[in-house]
Enzyme design. Structure first.
Site, PDB file in Angstrom:
ATOM      1  N   ARG A 220       0.885  -1.326  -0.161  1.00  0.00           N
ATOM      2  CA  ARG A 220       0.054  -0.214  -0.178  1.00  0.00           C
ATOM      3  C   ARG A 220       0.988   1.207   0.120  1.00  0.00           C
ATOM      4  NH1 ARG A 220      -3.754  -2.703  -1.826  1.00  0.00           N
ATOM      5  NH2 ARG A 220      -5.601  -3.011  -0.711  1.00  0.00           N
ATOM      6  N   HIS A 268      -1.624  -0.127  -9.845  1.00  0.00           N
ATOM      7  CA  HIS A 268      -2.122  -0.883  -9.003  1.00  0.00           C
ATOM      8  C   HIS A 268      -2.590  -2.236  -9.654  1.00  0.00           C
ATOM      9  CE1 HIS A 268      -4.419  -1.149  -4.945  1.00  0.00           C
ATOM     10  NE2 HIS A 268      -4.412  -2.404  -5.293  1.00  0.00           N
TER      11      HIS A 268
HETATM   12  P1  NDP Z   1      -1.769 -10.936   5.175  1.00  0.00           P
HETATM   13  O1  NDP Z   1      -2.765 -10.406   6.267  1.00  0.00           O
HETATM   14  O2  NDP Z   1      -2.062 -12.556   4.980  1.00  0.00           O
HETATM   15  O3  NDP Z   1      -0.418 -10.755   5.576  1.00  0.00           O
HETATM   16  C1  NDP Z   1      -0.021  -9.331   6.422  1.00  0.00           C
HETATM   17  C2  NDP Z   1       1.559  -9.595   6.756  1.00  0.00           C
HETATM   18  O4  NDP Z   1       1.697  -8.290   7.409  1.00  0.00           O
HETATM   19  C3  NDP Z   1       1.355 -10.413   8.001  1.00  0.00           C
HETATM   20  O5  NDP Z   1       2.552 -11.341   7.863  1.00  0.00           O
HETATM   21  C4  NDP Z   1       1.475  -9.558   9.055  1.00  0.00           C
HETATM   22  O6  NDP Z   1       2.261 -10.016  10.414  1.00  0.00           O
HETATM   23  C5  NDP Z   1       2.358  -8.356   8.759  1.00  0.00           C
HETATM   24  N1  NDP Z   1       1.877  -7.243   9.356  1.00  0.00           N
HETATM   25  C6  NDP Z   1       0.636  -6.504   9.576  1.00  0.00           C
HETATM   26  N2  NDP Z   1       1.182  -5.592  10.361  1.00  0.00           N
HETATM   27  C7  NDP Z   1       2.341  -5.644  10.813  1.00  0.00           C
HETATM   28  C8  NDP Z   1       3.024  -4.759  11.688  1.00  0.00           C
HETATM   29  N3  NDP Z   1       2.584  -3.659  12.329  1.00  0.00           N
HETATM   30  N4  NDP Z   1       4.291  -4.999  11.718  1.00  0.00           N
HETATM   31  C9  NDP Z   1       5.130  -5.948  11.081  1.00  0.00           C
HETATM   32  N5  NDP Z   1       4.193  -6.728  10.264  1.00  0.00           N
HETATM   33  C10 NDP Z   1       2.968  -6.692  10.207  1.00  0.00           C
HETATM   34  O7  NDP Z   1      -2.055 -10.084   3.879  1.00  0.00           O
HETATM   35  P2  NDP Z   1      -1.882 -10.508   2.327  1.00  0.00           P
HETATM   36  O8  NDP Z   1      -0.327 -10.991   2.416  1.00  0.00           O
HETATM   37  O9  NDP Z   1      -2.835 -11.290   1.933  1.00  0.00           O
HETATM   38  O10 NDP Z   1      -1.638  -9.277   1.588  1.00  0.00           O
HETATM   39  C11 NDP Z   1      -0.841  -8.031   2.101  1.00  0.00           C
HETATM   40  C12 NDP Z   1      -1.044  -6.730   1.480  1.00  0.00           C
HETATM   41  O11 NDP Z   1      -1.047  -6.795   0.033  1.00  0.00           O
HETATM   42  C13 NDP Z   1      -2.617  -6.341   1.634  1.00  0.00           C
HETATM   43  O12 NDP Z   1      -3.099  -5.684   2.890  1.00  0.00           O
HETATM   44  C14 NDP Z   1      -2.869  -5.292   0.599  1.00  0.00           C
HETATM   45  O13 NDP Z   1      -2.357  -4.052   0.982  1.00  0.00           O
HETATM   46  C15 NDP Z   1      -1.749  -5.601  -0.564  1.00  0.00           C
HETATM   47  N6  NDP Z   1      -2.247  -6.079  -1.951  1.00  0.00           N
HETATM   48  C16 NDP Z   1      -1.993  -5.376  -2.948  1.00  0.00           C
HETATM   49  C17 NDP Z   1      -2.289  -5.957  -4.050  1.00  0.00           C
HETATM   50  C18 NDP Z   1      -1.898  -5.242  -5.263  1.00  0.00           C
HETATM   51  O14 NDP Z   1      -2.535  -5.658  -6.446  1.00  0.00           O
HETATM   52  N7  NDP Z   1      -0.946  -4.313  -5.171  1.00  0.00           N
HETATM   53  C19 NDP Z   1      -3.285  -7.076  -4.241  1.00  0.00           C
HETATM   54  C20 NDP Z   1      -3.614  -7.815  -3.138  1.00  0.00           C
HETATM   55  C21 NDP Z   1      -3.187  -7.202  -1.923  1.00  0.00           C
HETATM   56  P3  NDP Z   1       1.630 -11.526  10.898  1.00  0.00           P
HETATM   57  O15 NDP Z   1       1.926 -12.889  10.028  1.00  0.00           O
HETATM   58  O16 NDP Z   1       2.465 -11.578  12.384  1.00  0.00           O
HETATM   59  O17 NDP Z   1       0.227 -11.414  11.221  1.00  0.00           O
HETATM   60  C1  OXD Z   2      -6.443  -5.868  -2.959  1.00  0.00           C
HETATM   61  C2  OXD Z   2      -5.808  -5.111  -4.044  1.00  0.00           C
HETATM   62  O1  OXD Z   2      -6.384  -5.633  -1.753  1.00  0.00           O
HETATM   63  O2  OXD Z   2      -5.967  -5.128  -5.193  1.00  0.00           O
HETATM   64  O3  OXD Z   2      -6.942  -6.785  -3.286  1.00  0.00           O
HETATM   65  O4  OXD Z   2      -4.824  -4.345  -3.492  1.00  0.00           O
END
Ligand code: NDP
Ligand code: OXD
Length: 305
Positions: A220, A268
């Site tokens: 993000r 995106h």
């Molecule tokens: P998940 O919820 O599976 O994973 C999030 C990860 O971030 C986890 O490992 C979590 O830690 C970690 N995390 C969250 N908060 C913190 C923090 N404060 N400090 C350290 N680590 C943290 O999400 P996804 O992997 O499914 O997706 C990640 C992000 O990718 C989405 O939220 C979205 O913003 C983005 N995205 C972008 C897309 C695009 O097209 N550009 C498409 C899809 C998603 P823990 O394992 O300990 O919970």
């Molecule tokens: C999602 C994205 O969060 O597309 O699915 O960014």
């Protein structure tokens, strides 16, 4: 028969075949509507940030709100949303992210730009190091970060992961973040946007990276302090930033990222939610809801993701 309100009209053309097909595949008879129905009768809401729906209070019988997006920062803080909220975790979305991340990491690792754009026809035989010599740090080791780490390790990159909680083979906490940044040649940010992750890559943390490090951000936009990143790029401390996500999207035409010679903007597109596979994920949660089983991909409101 459950009543499903598909609340993202702009996406309906993609889902009007996929959702009924997935329901039929699961043997679920349901009515799917796209016009605002009598809220008190709705069992499930399929939601995307483009949905006009903002007040969930009247949906008193709704068993779950099912997001078509993986990132839920635009809905998770909605005080009227008290129903269970499930986000999108989908094999095709993960596959797309792995391909996008691996592609951009390899581009920087191999120095592809030098040869693709070479107007002076310069014979410049700079051999890249092997992947095993280039450490990649992934901030966020959830569904997407873990899959990207696996793919990059398969290519021989040493990968350091960092997440909020302790888990095997993964750093956490402030000291973990510092170590992860200090050793990174390429940083991939796959964190959700939460109050804790906003501006995580600020001037002080960018300064921890080795000179010339590359940032790849499909997570993000708000994870990075834009002014600090631009300053670090101008100072030559950061070698390149490949950015897929931004605080404001579409990225405004006058944003300095567009014209910066060492910034790549992608619109995106890192990982799309594809209707055919996403519909199955949505329907699996509807099946679970109807069977009284726990939902998958449930968002934890206190964590914000
Ligand atoms: P998940 O919820 O599976 O994973 C999030 C990860 O971030 C986890 O490992 C979590 O830690 C970690 N995390 C969250 N908060 C913190 C923090 N404060 N400090 C350290 N680590 C943290 O999400 P996804 O992997 O499914 O997706 C990640 C992000 O990718 C989405 O939220 C979205 O913003 C983005 N995205 C972008 C897309 C695009 O097209 N550009 C498409 C899809 C998603 P823990 O394992 O300990 O919970
Ligand atoms: C999602 C994205 O969060 O597309 O699915 O960014």
């Amino acid at each position: 028969m459950p009543l499903i309100f598909f609340a993202a009209p702009s996406l309906w053309p993609e889902y009007e075949v996929a959702l009924p097909a997935a329901l039929a595949e699961a043997g679920i008879e349901a009515t799917v509507v796209t016009e605002a129905p009598e809220p008190g009768l709705v069992d499930y809401i399929v939601y995307a940030p483009s949905a006009p729906l903002q007040d969930f209070t009247p949906f008193t019988r709704t068993k779950a709100v099912l997001s078509l997006w993986a990132g839920v920062e635009r809905i998770v803080g909605n005080a009227t949303l008290t129903q269970p909220l499930c986000r999108m975790v989908d094999p095709s979305l993960t596959e797309g992210m792995v391909e996008w991340v691996a592609g951009h990491v390899l581009r920087h690792h191999l120095g592809m730009d030098r040869h693709i754009v070479n107007p002076g026809h310069v014979w410049n035989p700079v051999c890249p190091p092997l992947a095993r010599e280039r450490r990649v740090t992934i901030l966020g080791m959830g569904a997407l970060g873990t899959a990207c780490a696996e793919a990059l390790r398969a290519l021989n990159f040493p990968v350091t992961g960092w997440s909020r909680t302790a888990k095997p083979g993964c750093l956490h906490g402030d000291a973990g973040l510092e170590a992860a940044l200090r050793s990174a040649a390429i940083v991939v940010t796959l964190l959700p946007k939460t109050p804790e992750t906003e501006n995580l890559l600020n001037a002080a943390r960018l300064a921890l990276l080795p000179a010339g490090a590359v940032i790849v951000n499909p997570g993000r936009g708000a994870l990075i302090d834009d002014a600090a990143l631009l300053a670090a790029l101008d100072a030559g401390h950061i070698g390149h930033a490949t950015l897929d996500v931004f605080r404001v999207e579409p990225l405004p035409a006058d944003h300095p990222y567009w014209s910066h010679p060492r910034v790549t903007v992608t619109p995106h597109i890192a990982a799309d939610t594809r209707a055919s596979s996403a519909a199955r994920v949505i329907v699996e949660n509807i099946r679970r809801g109807e069977a009284g089983e726990p939902f998958i991909n449930l968002v934890d409101r206190s964590r914000g993701y």
